[in-house]
Write a protein that holds these residues in place. Structure first.
Motif, mmCIF file in Angstrom:
data_model
loop_
_atom_site.group_PDB
_atom_site.id
_atom_site.type_symbol
_atom_site.label_atom_id
_atom_site.label_comp_id
_atom_site.label_asym_id
_atom_site.label_seq_id
_atom_site.Cartn_x
_atom_site.Cartn_y
_atom_site.Cartn_z
ATOM 1 N N UNK A 121 0.831 -1.109 -0.125
ATOM 2 C CA UNK A 121 -0.049 -0.009 -0.051
ATOM 3 C C UNK A 121 0.809 1.310 0.038
ATOM 4 N N UNK A 122 0.659 2.136 -1.056
ATOM 5 C CA UNK A 122 1.879 2.955 -1.115
ATOM 6 C C UNK A 122 1.003 4.348 -0.474
ATOM 7 N N UNK A 123 1.743 5.111 0.156
ATOM 8 C CA UNK A 123 1.055 6.006 0.871
ATOM 9 C C UNK A 123 1.861 7.559 0.695
ATOM 10 N N UNK A 124 1.730 8.186 -0.372
ATOM 11 C CA UNK A 124 2.534 9.582 -0.340
ATOM 12 C C UNK A 124 1.974 10.415 0.690
ATOM 13 N N UNK A 125 3.252 11.007 1.339
ATOM 14 C CA UNK A 125 3.052 11.727 2.574
ATOM 15 C C UNK A 125 3.619 13.057 2.380
ATOM 16 N N UNK A 126 2.911 14.341 2.797
ATOM 17 C CA UNK A 126 3.884 15.592 2.976
ATOM 18 C C UNK A 126 2.937 16.089 4.270
ATOM 19 N N UNK A 183 6.781 13.441 9.770
ATOM 20 C CA UNK A 183 5.838 12.221 9.266
ATOM 21 C C UNK A 183 6.664 11.230 8.975
ATOM 22 N N UNK A 184 7.895 11.104 8.325
ATOM 23 C CA UNK A 184 8.838 10.122 8.312
ATOM 24 C C UNK A 184 9.013 9.197 9.597
ATOM 25 N N UNK A 213 9.922 5.518 2.505
ATOM 26 C CA UNK A 213 10.924 5.715 1.387
ATOM 27 C C UNK A 213 10.718 7.486 1.069
ATOM 28 N N UNK A 214 12.031 7.918 1.172
ATOM 29 C CA UNK A 214 12.141 9.280 0.879
ATOM 30 C C UNK A 214 11.909 9.750 -0.573
ATOM 31 N N UNK A 215 11.205 10.474 -0.939
ATOM 32 C CA UNK A 215 11.211 11.167 -2.426
ATOM 33 C C UNK A 215 11.564 12.711 -2.514
ATOM 34 N N UNK A 216 12.743 13.285 -2.837
ATOM 35 C CA UNK A 216 12.989 14.460 -2.550
ATOM 36 C C UNK A 216 12.383 15.606 -3.618
ATOM 37 N N UNK A 217 12.081 14.744 -4.879
ATOM 38 C CA UNK A 217 11.220 15.509 -5.732
ATOM 39 C C UNK A 217 10.046 15.922 -5.615
ATOM 40 N N UNK A 218 9.549 17.017 -5.180
ATOM 41 C CA UNK A 218 8.128 17.218 -4.997
ATOM 42 C C UNK A 218 7.363 17.177 -6.066
ATOM 43 N N UNK A 219 6.053 16.594 -5.534
ATOM 44 C CA UNK A 219 4.869 16.269 -6.539
ATOM 45 C C UNK A 219 4.433 14.925 -6.059
ATOM 46 N N UNK A 262 0.838 -4.268 3.426
ATOM 47 C CA UNK A 262 1.921 -3.714 3.716
ATOM 48 C C UNK A 262 2.140 -2.311 3.445
ATOM 49 N N UNK A 263 2.335 -1.581 4.274
ATOM 50 C CA UNK A 263 2.239 0.065 3.944
ATOM 51 C C UNK A 263 3.962 0.501 3.732
ATOM 52 N N UNK A 264 3.732 1.430 2.874
ATOM 53 C CA UNK A 264 4.988 2.069 2.293
ATOM 54 C C UNK A 264 4.611 3.433 2.129
ATOM 55 N N UNK A 265 5.311 4.377 2.978
ATOM 56 C CA UNK A 265 5.008 5.595 3.433
ATOM 57 C C UNK A 265 6.127 6.346 2.627
ATOM 58 N N UNK A 266 5.711 7.213 1.496
ATOM 59 C CA UNK A 266 6.603 7.800 0.739
ATOM 60 C C UNK A 266 6.761 9.240 1.363
ATOM 61 N N UNK A 267 7.803 9.783 2.017
ATOM 62 C CA UNK A 267 7.772 10.918 2.574
ATOM 63 C C UNK A 267 8.280 11.970 1.386
ATOM 64 N N UNK A 268 7.488 13.052 1.074
ATOM 65 C CA UNK A 268 7.819 13.859 -0.084
ATOM 66 C C UNK A 268 8.422 15.176 0.332
ATOM 67 N N UNK A 269 8.934 15.161 1.540
ATOM 68 C CA UNK A 269 9.639 16.701 2.049
ATOM 69 C C UNK A 269 8.940 17.202 3.282
ATOM 70 N N UNK A 270 8.251 16.338 3.966
ATOM 71 C CA UNK A 270 7.619 16.735 5.388
ATOM 72 C C UNK A 270 8.629 17.330 6.441
ATOM 73 N N UNK A 271 8.086 18.333 6.916
ATOM 74 C CA UNK A 271 8.872 19.015 7.928
ATOM 75 C C UNK A 271 8.348 18.872 9.271
ATOM 76 N N UNK A 272 7.276 17.996 9.391
ATOM 77 C CA UNK A 272 6.581 17.766 10.913
ATOM 78 C C UNK A 272 6.866 16.228 11.389
#
Length: 214
Positions: free
Chosen positions: A4-9, A39-40, A51-57, A27-37
């Motif tokens: 289960x892919x969960x994009x997160x910001x 989240x990861x 998983x960390x994805x630095x490219x925003x979007x 199985x959850x896969x949390x994709x952190x997209x630049x959170x500052x709180x």
């Protein structure tokens, strides 16, 4: 056992609620997209793969999750508390059973404010355009969905912004996929949505999706 892919910001407040409702075997896969709180860190502490994805979007985060997934069937859903993971088995069942290639969760608001009028109107316009241009009988471009991982990769989705969900449907229809909908409850999210929370956010999303249709 689907991934289960969960994009997160910045969804630290909602992540515990979402993860504790994840069905057994999903199985959850949390994709952190630049959170500052944090989240990861919250997701990792609760046992989720992060998983960390630095490219925003939004599309960039979803694609990173798809690349990280290993299950034959993958799901996508927002991680803001607006969707209940306990409904995932109903969305996955047609894909796992071989009767559908892509299943979309058609959102049914269950509380006032869950689906603002500006967001609902934008969604209706886009769904109507997809029905007309792609010949797919859908009512919602819902963020909860399921498909087979390798088939999705083969579609070659290119959008990395908010046009990604629409591009998936359009390309899947062009490839002859069997596309179905399943009703899912739509709840008021935790915090303000980056997409539906404002008229500006909705307009930006519609603009991205119209580029895909063009």
């Amino acid at each position: 056992m689907p991934d289960v892919i969960l994009p997160v910001l910045d969804e630290a407040r909602a992540i515990p609620w979402v993860l504790e409702r994840m069905p057994p075997g999903f199985r959850p896969i949390v994709v952190d997209n630049g959170s500052t709180d944090g989240s990861a860190e919250v997701a990792a502490a609760l046992g989720a793969r992060v998983v960390t994805e630095p490219r925003r979007g939004f599309g960039a985060a979803c694609h990173a999750g798809l690349l990280a997934a290993r299950a034959e069937v993958v799901c996508f859903m927002d991680c803001d508390g607006s969707l209940d993971p306990r409904e995932l088995p109903d969305v996955v069942a047609p894909v796992a059973g071989g009767t559908a290639d892509l299943v979309l969760g058609a959102r049914a608001p269950v509380a006032r404010g869950a689906f603002p009028i500006h967001a609902r109107a934008g969604n209706a316009v886009l769904a109507r355009a997809v029905r007309r241009r792609a010949g797919v009988a859908i009512t919602d471009l819902g963020p909860m969905r399921a498909a087979r991982r390798t088939a999705l990769l083969d579609l070659g989705l290119r959008d990395r912004r908010f046009g990604w969900p629409l591009e998936m449907v359009v390309r899947a229809a062009a490839a002859g996929w069997r596309i179905e909908e399943r009703p899912v409850a739509y709840l008021p999210r935790v915090g303000r949505s980056k997409v539906t929370g404002t008229v500006r956010g909705t307009a930006r999303t519609v603009r991205d999706m119209r580029k895909v249709l063009a």
